[in-house]
Design an enzyme around this catalytic site. Structure first.
Site, PDB file in Angstrom:
ATOM      1  N   ASN A 135      51.361  59.774  51.646  1.00 30.27           N
ATOM      2  CA  ASN A 135      51.069  58.356  51.798  1.00 30.27           C
ATOM      3  C   ASN A 135      50.193  57.773  50.699  1.00 30.27           C
ATOM      4  O   ASN A 135      49.924  56.567  50.683  1.00 30.27           O
ATOM      5  CB  ASN A 135      50.384  58.108  53.151  1.00 30.27           C
ATOM      6  CG  ASN A 135      49.085  58.889  53.289  1.00 30.27           C
ATOM      7  OD1 ASN A 135      48.889  59.929  52.658  1.00 30.27           O
ATOM      8  ND2 ASN A 135      48.188  58.399  54.131  1.00 30.27           N
ATOM      9  N   ARG A 187      66.867  70.910  46.962  1.00 33.93           N
ATOM     10  CA  ARG A 187      66.161  72.143  46.623  1.00 33.93           C
ATOM     11  C   ARG A 187      66.596  72.622  45.241  1.00 33.93           C
ATOM     12  O   ARG A 187      67.731  72.391  44.824  1.00 33.93           O
ATOM     13  CB  ARG A 187      66.467  73.255  47.624  1.00 33.93           C
ATOM     14  CG  ARG A 187      66.168  72.954  49.068  1.00 33.93           C
ATOM     15  CD  ARG A 187      66.667  74.098  49.938  1.00 33.93           C
ATOM     16  NE  ARG A 187      66.550  73.781  51.359  1.00 33.93           N
ATOM     17  CZ  ARG A 187      67.284  74.364  52.302  1.00 33.93           C
ATOM     18  NH1 ARG A 187      68.186  75.263  51.965  1.00 33.93           N
ATOM     19  NH2 ARG A 187      67.119  74.034  53.567  1.00 33.93           N
ATOM     20  N   HIS A 211      53.180  72.186  64.249  1.00 32.36           N
ATOM     21  CA  HIS A 211      52.194  72.977  63.515  1.00 32.36           C
ATOM     22  C   HIS A 211      52.143  72.650  62.027  1.00 32.36           C
ATOM     23  O   HIS A 211      53.142  72.338  61.391  1.00 32.36           O
ATOM     24  CB  HIS A 211      52.434  74.493  63.658  1.00 32.36           C
ATOM     25  CG  HIS A 211      53.838  74.888  63.972  1.00 32.36           C
ATOM     26  ND1 HIS A 211      54.173  75.612  65.084  1.00 32.36           N
ATOM     27  CD2 HIS A 211      55.004  74.633  63.345  1.00 32.36           C
ATOM     28  CE1 HIS A 211      55.478  75.797  65.114  1.00 32.36           C
ATOM     29  NE2 HIS A 211      56.008  75.219  64.079  1.00 32.36           N
ATOM     30  N   ARG A 234      42.892  61.302  63.874  1.00 27.80           N
ATOM     31  CA  ARG A 234      41.970  60.394  63.197  1.00 27.80           C
ATOM     32  C   ARG A 234      42.189  58.962  63.693  1.00 27.80           C
ATOM     33  O   ARG A 234      43.115  58.703  64.481  1.00 27.80           O
ATOM     34  CB  ARG A 234      42.165  60.520  61.691  1.00 27.80           C
ATOM     35  CG  ARG A 234      41.688  61.868  61.139  1.00 27.80           C
ATOM     36  CD  ARG A 234      42.095  62.059  59.687  1.00 27.80           C
ATOM     37  NE  ARG A 234      41.548  61.014  58.828  1.00 27.80           N
ATOM     38  CZ  ARG A 234      41.912  60.854  57.551  1.00 27.80           C
ATOM     39  NH1 ARG A 234      42.825  61.651  57.013  1.00 27.80           N
ATOM     40  NH2 ARG A 234      41.372  59.888  56.837  1.00 27.80           N
TER      41      ARG A 234
END
Length: 216
Positions: A142, A196, A119, A89
């Protein structure tokens, strides 16, 4: 295409390729079928545009390859690999030797030399240093619903799979973010970051849930 003579330009299928008159094309460029290149785009020497690309007002550097991807108002440095199915973009900037892989979106972000976003990742409003690895499913978070903030990642960082980097954030060089970690605080050089929920195992219980969902 530009009126000056271009050496060794190969267009695989002229019937399915559109190139604006304003586009500048270098020597030894190969453009495959089903491509559209518009505006003030520049395709530099030795670049390869593989099938299925839409490129607008974008600079493609020497020896770079773009495959089944979109780029708008972006800069692709030399010897980069973009795609398949990537989206650059506006204000996406790739320095040389960068790899942007399948289903990656880059927006208003600079990716440093030799870094890889291979990916299923989103990098928005960010600066990523040299020789970094951004793992599968990593998200540069963001936007908080009202404002957008920036993430800065130093050189030689490893960002594991499925990490969330909550901007504003500064991750210094040579740090390691483990897969599955949500980062909300700044990270110092050589820090190892892991966050985690612990895995909880209920033994001999799976059959109960499998029975409930049988036939769905």
């Amino acid at each position: 295409m530009k009126s000056k003579k271009v050496k060794n330009l190969v267009v695989k299928d002229k019937r399915s390729v559109f190139i604006d008159k304003s586009v500048k094309i270098g020597n030894n460029v190969t453009i495959y079928e089903n491509n559209r290149i518009e505006g003030l785009s520049v395709i530099s020497d030795g670049a390869v545009i593989l099938p299925g690309c839409y490129i607008v007002d974008t600079f493609v550097g020497t020896g770079s390859t773009v495959n089944h991807s979109q780029a708008e108002k972006a800069i692709i440095g030399d010897n980069c690999s973009v795609g398949p199915f990537a989206r650059l973009r506006p204000n996406a900037e790739l320095e040389s030797d960068v790899k942007i892989g399948n289903f990656v979106e880059i927006k208003n972000a600079k990716i440093g030399k030799g870094s890889k976003v291979s990916h299923l990742a989103y990098v928005g409003d960010a600066v990523v240093g040299k020789n970094c690895n951004i793992g599968c499913g990593a998200i540069f978070v963001n936007y908080n619903g009202k404002t957008k903030s920036k993430t800065i990642v130093g050189d030689e960082c490893f960002i594991g799979s499925n990490c969330n980097l909550i901007a504003p954030l500064n991750i210094e060089s040579k740090s390691y973010i483990c897969a599955g970690t949500t980062v909300t605080n700044d990270v110092k050089t050589d820090d190892f970051v892991i966050g985690r929920v612990r895995q909880e195992v209920k033994e001999n219980r799976a059959h109960e849930y499998l029975k409930e969902h049988k036939g769905e």
